[in-house]
Design a protein around this motif. Structure first.
Motif, PDB file in Angstrom:
ATOM      1  N   TYR A 238      33.291  34.038  60.397  1.00 26.56           N
ATOM      2  CA  TYR A 238      33.501  34.277  58.967  1.00 26.56           C
ATOM      3  C   TYR A 238      33.597  32.955  58.206  1.00 26.56           C
ATOM      4  CZ  TYR A 238      33.919  39.239  59.772  1.00 26.56           C
ATOM      5  OH  TYR A 238      33.631  40.539  60.100  1.00 26.56           O
ATOM      6  N   LYS A 239      33.014  32.945  57.002  1.00 23.69           N
ATOM      7  CA  LYS A 239      32.960  31.736  56.181  1.00 23.69           C
ATOM      8  C   LYS A 239      33.858  31.873  54.948  1.00 23.69           C
ATOM      9  CE  LYS A 239      29.628  30.350  58.913  1.00 23.69           C
ATOM     10  NZ  LYS A 239      29.896  29.359  59.978  1.00 23.69           N
ATOM     11  N   HIS A 240      34.403  30.735  54.524  1.00 22.07           N
ATOM     12  CA  HIS A 240      35.197  30.675  53.290  1.00 22.07           C
ATOM     13  C   HIS A 240      34.236  30.862  52.110  1.00 22.07           C
ATOM     14  CE1 HIS A 240      38.507  28.436  50.863  1.00 22.07           C
ATOM     15  NE2 HIS A 240      37.727  29.126  50.052  1.00 22.07           N
ATOM     16  N   TYR A 241      34.294  32.034  51.471  1.00 21.37           N
ATOM     17  CA  TYR A 241      33.376  32.350  50.380  1.00 21.37           C
ATOM     18  C   TYR A 241      33.940  31.899  49.022  1.00 21.37           C
ATOM     19  CZ  TYR A 241      30.509  35.286  47.276  1.00 21.37           C
ATOM     20  OH  TYR A 241      29.676  35.744  46.289  1.00 21.37           O
ATOM     21  N   ARG A 242      35.210  32.232  48.770  1.00 16.47           N
ATOM     22  CA  ARG A 242      35.852  31.832  47.518  1.00 16.47           C
ATOM     23  C   ARG A 242      37.353  32.117  47.612  1.00 16.47           C
ATOM     24  NH1 ARG A 242      33.371  36.793  43.829  1.00 16.47           N
ATOM     25  NH2 ARG A 242      34.289  38.490  45.083  1.00 16.47           N
ATOM     26  N   LYS A 243      38.095  31.557  46.707  1.00 15.99           N
ATOM     27  CA  LYS A 243      39.521  31.867  46.588  1.00 15.99           C
ATOM     28  C   LYS A 243      39.702  32.914  45.491  1.00 15.99           C
ATOM     29  CE  LYS A 243      42.672  28.574  46.555  1.00 15.99           C
ATOM     30  NZ  LYS A 243      43.517  27.434  46.079  1.00 15.99           N
ATOM     31  N   VAL A 244      40.576  33.895  45.760  1.00 14.31           N
ATOM     32  CA  VAL A 244      40.929  34.895  44.750  1.00 14.31           C
ATOM     33  C   VAL A 244      42.354  34.594  44.300  1.00 14.31           C
ATOM     34  CG1 VAL A 244      41.132  37.340  44.192  1.00 14.31           C
ATOM     35  CG2 VAL A 244      39.427  36.575  45.871  1.00 14.31           C
ATOM     36  N   ILE A 245      42.475  34.106  43.092  1.00 10.78           N
ATOM     37  CA  ILE A 245      43.757  33.645  42.562  1.00 10.78           C
ATOM     38  C   ILE A 245      44.652  34.828  42.227  1.00 10.78           C
ATOM     39  CG2 ILE A 245      44.843  32.314  40.713  1.00 10.78           C
ATOM     40  CD1 ILE A 245      42.113  30.779  40.546  1.00 10.78           C
ATOM     41  N   GLU A 277      39.828  35.140  39.509  1.00 14.12           N
ATOM     42  CA  GLU A 277      41.120  35.813  39.403  1.00 14.12           C
ATOM     43  C   GLU A 277      40.992  37.221  40.000  1.00 14.12           C
ATOM     44  OE1 GLU A 277      44.070  34.911  38.074  1.00 14.12           O
ATOM     45  OE2 GLU A 277      43.553  32.961  37.161  1.00 14.12           O
ATOM     46  N   ARG A 278      42.115  37.772  40.448  1.00 12.43           N
ATOM     47  CA  ARG A 278      42.118  39.120  41.010  1.00 12.43           C
ATOM     48  C   ARG A 278      41.515  40.130  40.039  1.00 12.43           C
ATOM     49  NH1 ARG A 278      44.636  42.647  44.610  1.00 12.43           N
ATOM     50  NH2 ARG A 278      44.913  44.722  43.720  1.00 12.43           N
ATOM     51  N   GLU A 279      41.833  39.981  38.752  1.00 13.41           N
ATOM     52  CA  GLU A 279      41.367  40.939  37.749  1.00 13.41           C
ATOM     53  C   GLU A 279      39.838  40.949  37.624  1.00 13.41           C
ATOM     54  OE1 GLU A 279      43.822  38.807  37.327  1.00 13.41           O
ATOM     55  OE2 GLU A 279      45.509  40.243  37.356  1.00 13.41           O
ATOM     56  N   GLU A 280      39.184  39.906  38.092  1.00 14.08           N
ATOM     57  CA  GLU A 280      37.726  39.836  37.992  1.00 14.08           C
ATOM     58  C   GLU A 280      37.019  40.547  39.145  1.00 14.08           C
ATOM     59  OE1 GLU A 280      36.186  35.846  36.655  1.00 14.08           O
ATOM     60  OE2 GLU A 280      38.259  35.266  37.143  1.00 14.08           O
ATOM     61  N   LEU A 281      37.765  40.936  40.173  1.00 12.18           N
ATOM     62  CA  LEU A 281      37.154  41.619  41.306  1.00 12.18           C
ATOM     63  C   LEU A 281      36.666  43.006  40.886  1.00 12.18           C
ATOM     64  CD1 LEU A 281      39.685  40.836  44.187  1.00 12.18           C
ATOM     65  CD2 LEU A 281      37.346  39.965  43.988  1.00 12.18           C
ATOM     66  N   PRO A 282      35.476  43.404  41.330  1.00 11.22           N
ATOM     67  CA  PRO A 282      34.997  44.763  41.029  1.00 11.22           C
ATOM     68  C   PRO A 282      35.808  45.793  41.795  1.00 11.22           C
ATOM     69  CG  PRO A 282      33.500  43.670  42.539  1.00 11.22           C
ATOM     70  CD  PRO A 282      34.494  42.625  42.101  1.00 11.22           C
ATOM     71  N   ARG A 283      35.994  46.954  41.214  1.00  7.97           N
ATOM     72  CA  ARG A 283      36.735  48.040  41.855  1.00  7.97           C
ATOM     73  C   ARG A 283      35.735  49.118  42.277  1.00  7.97           C
ATOM     74  NH1 ARG A 283      42.347  49.073  41.353  1.00  7.97           N
ATOM     75  NH2 ARG A 283      42.874  50.681  42.874  1.00  7.97           N
ATOM     76  N   TRP A 284      35.510  49.236  43.595  1.00  8.41           N
ATOM     77  CA  TRP A 284      34.482  50.167  44.062  1.00  8.41           C
ATOM     78  C   TRP A 284      35.049  51.528  44.425  1.00  8.41           C
ATOM     79  CZ3 TRP A 284      30.173  47.984  42.799  1.00  8.41           C
ATOM     80  CH2 TRP A 284      29.997  46.592  42.927  1.00  8.41           C
ATOM     81  N   ASN A 285      36.289  51.581  44.887  1.00  9.54           N
ATOM     82  CA  ASN A 285      36.887  52.843  45.326  1.00  9.54           C
ATOM     83  C   ASN A 285      38.275  52.992  44.724  1.00  9.54           C
ATOM     84  OD1 ASN A 285      34.922  53.915  47.413  1.00  9.54           O
ATOM     85  ND2 ASN A 285      35.275  51.874  48.245  1.00  9.54           N
ATOM     86  N   ILE A 286      38.925  54.141  45.004  1.00 11.17           N
ATOM     87  CA  ILE A 286      40.268  54.356  44.469  1.00 11.17           C
ATOM     88  C   ILE A 286      41.273  53.426  45.133  1.00 11.17           C
ATOM     89  CG2 ILE A 286      39.831  56.752  43.827  1.00 11.17           C
ATOM     90  CD1 ILE A 286      41.393  57.593  46.347  1.00 11.17           C
ATOM     91  N   PHE A 287      40.970  52.950  46.372  1.00  9.23           N
ATOM     92  CA  PHE A 287      41.820  51.980  47.050  1.00  9.23           C
ATOM     93  C   PHE A 287      40.981  50.756  47.383  1.00  9.23           C
ATOM     94  CE2 PHE A 287      44.269  55.829  48.464  1.00  9.23           C
ATOM     95  CZ  PHE A 287      45.395  55.539  47.722  1.00  9.23           C
TER      96      PHE A 287
END
Length: 287
Positions: A238-245, A277-287
């Protein structure tokens, strides 16, 4: 009806179906009622007002102790219904035949543990296990685990001690997103059983399921302070892709790690991306 019996027919011969018909009929009436009672009881143990919303479905230590006390008492009363509450009739048939091995259940060579698919009866065991007291391991509300089992069963596994039936490791995963990727939502091994290759074997199971679903890559999030987990995932590719703040809360960041699968021949999914930032992550499912 009974979701457990709906997909259990695959791979059974006609004589096996005839043999199982009485069990299936009972399963569709009595245990479906029992299973729904089991499920609803588990889901009602924790008031929704007590659920922490970041990350979704997390409960705190006090709520975990309260929930486990009630669950342990309830689930112990349901042991006699275990056969009728199995996730699939296939699994039941293999047990009746004397425990024939399937893809869902296999003994780990030279060890007293079994790696198998997770089922609904494992939820209370997981929530109340000593595994959940380890650093960086999160306890979720019961319907979190249940949703994964029902929706993405091929990505969810447990290690069970053959003698005590204790759950000593587990993994929750899924496929999601555009482009489609496999995702590791949770993986944990009891401290006494670490260093034996169990986590690596579960990751291989998840990657195999993701490849079967034509996913381009697998991703997961690791606490930046969890140096052991970061090193482990690097060792298995696994590779370091990005940091999620602020992924785990204010000031608690995560590393988003990617591993390209055969569908991504150029491994573009592993190329370093900009931190978000966490808020920028896409939401694909209910969890």
């Amino acid at each position: 009806g009974s979701h457990g019996s709906m997909y259990a027919m695959e791979g059974l011969r006609i004589e096996e179906l005839i043999f199982l018909l009485p069990i299936i009929l009972v399963h569709s009436v009595v245990p479906s009622k029992t299973a729904h009672s089991l499920q609803n009881n588990a889901l009602s143990l924790l008031p929704s007002s007590r659920v922490n919303s970041i990350p979704s479905g997390v409960i705190n230590a006090a709520d975990r102790r309260h929930t486990c006390g009630r669950q342990s008492k309830y689930f112990s009363q349901q042991r006699s219904h275990k056969l009728l509450c199995l996730t699939s009739i296939n699994e039941l048939f293999h047990q009746l035949r004397g425990g024939a091995k399937t893809e869902q259940s296999e003994e780990v060579k030279n060890q007293d543990v079994i790696l198998r698919r997770m089922n609904e009866l494992d939820i209370a065991k997981i929530m109340c296990s000593d595994i959940q007291q380890s650093d960086y391991v999160i306890t979720f509300i019961p319907d979190y685990y249940l949703w994964y089992i029902q929706r993405f069963g091929q990505y969810c596994y447990v290690y069970e001690d053959k003698e005590s039936s204790e759950i000593i490791g587990y993994m929750l995963g899924k496929s999601e997103g555009v482009p489609l990727r496999g995702h590791v939502s949770a993986i944990a091994i009891h401290p006494k059983y670490r260093g034996k290759g169990y986590a690596r074997k579960m990751m291989k199971k998840l990657e195999k399921a993701a490849i079967a679903d034509s996913c381009l890559f697998v991703d997961l999030y690791v606490d930046v302070r969890n140096k052991g987990a970061l090193a482990f995932y690097e060792r298995i590719g696994y590779k370091h892709y990005r940091k999620v703040i602020n992924y785990y809360g204010e000031g608690d960041h995560a590393i988003d790690m990617h591993k390209a699968l055969p569908a991504d021949r150029r491994k573009t999914s592993e190329l370093r991306a900009q931190d978000i930032e966490r808020e920028e992550l896409p939401r694909w499912n209910i969890f």
